[in-house]
Enzyme design. Structure first.
Site, mmCIF file in Angstrom:
data_model
loop_
_atom_site.group_PDB
_atom_site.id
_atom_site.type_symbol
_atom_site.label_atom_id
_atom_site.label_comp_id
_atom_site.label_asym_id
_atom_site.label_seq_id
_atom_site.Cartn_x
_atom_site.Cartn_y
_atom_site.Cartn_z
ATOM 1 N N LYS A 90 10.428 -17.782 45.593
ATOM 2 C CA LYS A 90 9.302 -18.711 45.408
ATOM 3 C C LYS A 90 9.528 -19.714 44.287
ATOM 4 O O LYS A 90 9.043 -20.837 44.346
ATOM 5 C CB LYS A 90 8.020 -17.920 45.157
ATOM 6 C CG LYS A 90 7.546 -17.194 46.414
ATOM 7 C CD LYS A 90 6.073 -16.889 46.362
ATOM 8 C CE LYS A 90 5.557 -16.470 47.714
ATOM 9 N NZ LYS A 90 5.982 -15.116 48.100
ATOM 10 N N GLU A 112 -2.893 -21.447 45.359
ATOM 11 C CA GLU A 112 -3.481 -20.251 45.943
ATOM 12 C C GLU A 112 -2.456 -19.130 45.804
ATOM 13 O O GLU A 112 -1.271 -19.377 45.687
ATOM 14 C CB GLU A 112 -3.771 -20.483 47.432
ATOM 15 C CG GLU A 112 -2.560 -20.305 48.371
ATOM 16 C CD GLU A 112 -1.427 -21.300 48.139
ATOM 17 O OE1 GLU A 112 -1.685 -22.376 47.564
ATOM 18 O OE2 GLU A 112 -0.277 -21.004 48.537
ATOM 19 N N SER A 378 14.635 -11.753 50.194
ATOM 20 C CA SER A 378 13.785 -12.774 49.571
ATOM 21 C C SER A 378 13.274 -12.397 48.182
ATOM 22 O O SER A 378 12.994 -13.265 47.367
ATOM 23 C CB SER A 378 12.607 -13.106 50.487
ATOM 24 O OG SER A 378 11.922 -11.922 50.855
#
Ligand SMILES: *Cc1c(COP(=O)(O)O)cnc(C)c1O
Length: 396
Positions: A90, A112, A378
């Site tokens: 991210k 968010e 990930s």
């Protein structure tokens, strides 16, 4: 040449585009007009790549897993996004968007978050850049993900619990959009995945495409050819998946397999498998596959993995699935857990529960001995320790 990537209006086939209320039009128009120019500006790129290298710790390694290779009878590489600063892919996106927000002279960042991972990655880059940071999070998620809330607060962010609807991710997005519409000139909305109106899916894909750019270079070094036979990634909104396939999407030698969260099984209804169980619809400003209940309301998704439970899916994976360019498998909770325990025990790597869905694909596919397979890991599983400890006795 045919491309599977976005057209100039942000459509991937029938998916994507811009479906927003008029009040947001000025913000979106500005972004649509400027994002490519900013992303392609050499000064932006220098700052972005330099932070990816020295702050995030890139390139992330491409690790040949002995155990998985032996088990599958071919070469299985793991793309180690779990080793990035803050523990997942991210941060690649939040670094890029915070630099873009600065160039648009925005002073306040909103975002968010569901499980809190994107909230932490956003609060991190806001601290780094001295930006005012406001995170919208469903009230239920605030309670469930207390450690991430504390991390965000320590990083200087204000966390706003969303109390509408089911008080989870979808409601956090609704409240973030409402806050944005009230003050569009000062606020930058930093979206955490390849979702939302154009240009977000294309912009986030480009910022995550560093993953496939590195895979290309690393395979060239390790295998003497710059493409794999298979790319495998999990999909929540689709950002690590889009980044993993970005530079290979038009190269048909590379097969693509996505793992969406089956939850307790697509047929049980307790699922987050938007491609297997969804219908075409509009969600958060773009057209995609959306899960609805029998009354036509957006359905609350379920997955053991908080990062995968979104009732929609990014337009690139939706398009690749519709065109049969990608195979999409719904991986159930127990398959993901099994894969997570196996990687932990045999490789000493605790994967994020999301990433474990991608690993579980290896048990569903038969490979040829000469195949070179890349699975994107990930993120790391520290955040999932309580779930793992609670489930472990069923698997050993
Ligand atoms: C958030 C998250 C995901 C799901 O998001 P995508 O946008 O689909 O990549 C997957 N893995 C990890 C570790 C995450 O934190």
């Amino acid at each position: 040449m045919k491309t599977y990537l976005a057209d100039s209006k942000g459509f991937y086939g029938q998916f994507g585009g811009t479906f927003i209320p008029d009040i947001l039009k000025p913000c979106i128009d500005e972004l649509q007009e400027k994002y490519l120019e900013i992303l392609n500006d050499p000064e932006f790129q220098e700052e972005y790549y330099s932070l990816l290298k020295d702050y995030v710790g890139r390139p992330s390694p491409l690790y040949l897993s002995k155990h998985l290779s032996q088990k599958c009878g071919c070469k299985i590489y793991l793309k180690r996004e779990d080793l990035n600063h803050t523990g997942a892919h991210k941060i690649n996106n939040t670094i890029g968007q915070i630099l873009l927000a600065k160039r648009l002279s925005k002073t306040k960042i909103i975002a968010e978050t569901g499980a809190g991972q994107h909230g932490v990655a956003t609060a991190t880059v806001c601290a780094l850049m001295g930006m005012d940071c406001h995170i919208y999070m469903g009230k239920l998620d605030v309670e469930r993900q207390h450690v991430n809330v504390q991390r965000m607060e320590m990083l200087g962010a204000t966390v706003h619990p969303a109390t509408s609807g089911s008080m989870t991710l979808k409601d956090a997005v609704d409240e973030a959009i409402a806050a944005w519409a009230k003050n569009p000139s000062e606020i930058y909305y930093l979206i955490g995945s390849t979702v939302g109106p154009h240009p977000y899916p294309d912009m986030v894909s480009r910022l995550q495409s560093i993953i496939s750019k590195e895979i290309k270079q690393q395979l060239e070094e390790k295998e003497g050819r710059d493409y794999p036979d298979y790319l495998i990634a999990c999909i929540g909104g689709g950002s690590n998946a889009s980044g993993t396939v970005y530079h290979f999407v038009d190269d048909l030698r590379a097969n693509i397999i996505f793992a969406e969260a089956g939850g307790k099984g697509v047929e049980t209804g307790e699922t987050a498998a938007s491609i297997s169980a969804g219908k075409e619809g509009i969600l958060h400003g773009f057209k995609t596959l959306v899960m609805y209940d029998e009354n036509g309301e957006i359905k609350e998704p379920y997955s053991i993995s908080a990062g995968l439970d979104y009732p929609g899916i990014g337009p690139l994976p939706a398009h690749l699935a519709a065109e049969k360019r990608a195979l999409v498998l719904a991986i159930n909770d127990d398959e993901a857990l099994k894969a997570a325990f196996e990687l932990t025990e045999k490789e000493g790597i605790i994967p994020a529960l999301e990433s474990a869905h991608a690993l579980a694909v290896l048990d569903r596919v038969t490979f040829k001995p000469e195949d070179v397979v890349v699975v994107t890991l990930s993120g790391r599983g520290d955040k999932d320790i309580n779930t793992y400890l609670a489930e472990r006795k069923r698997f050993i």
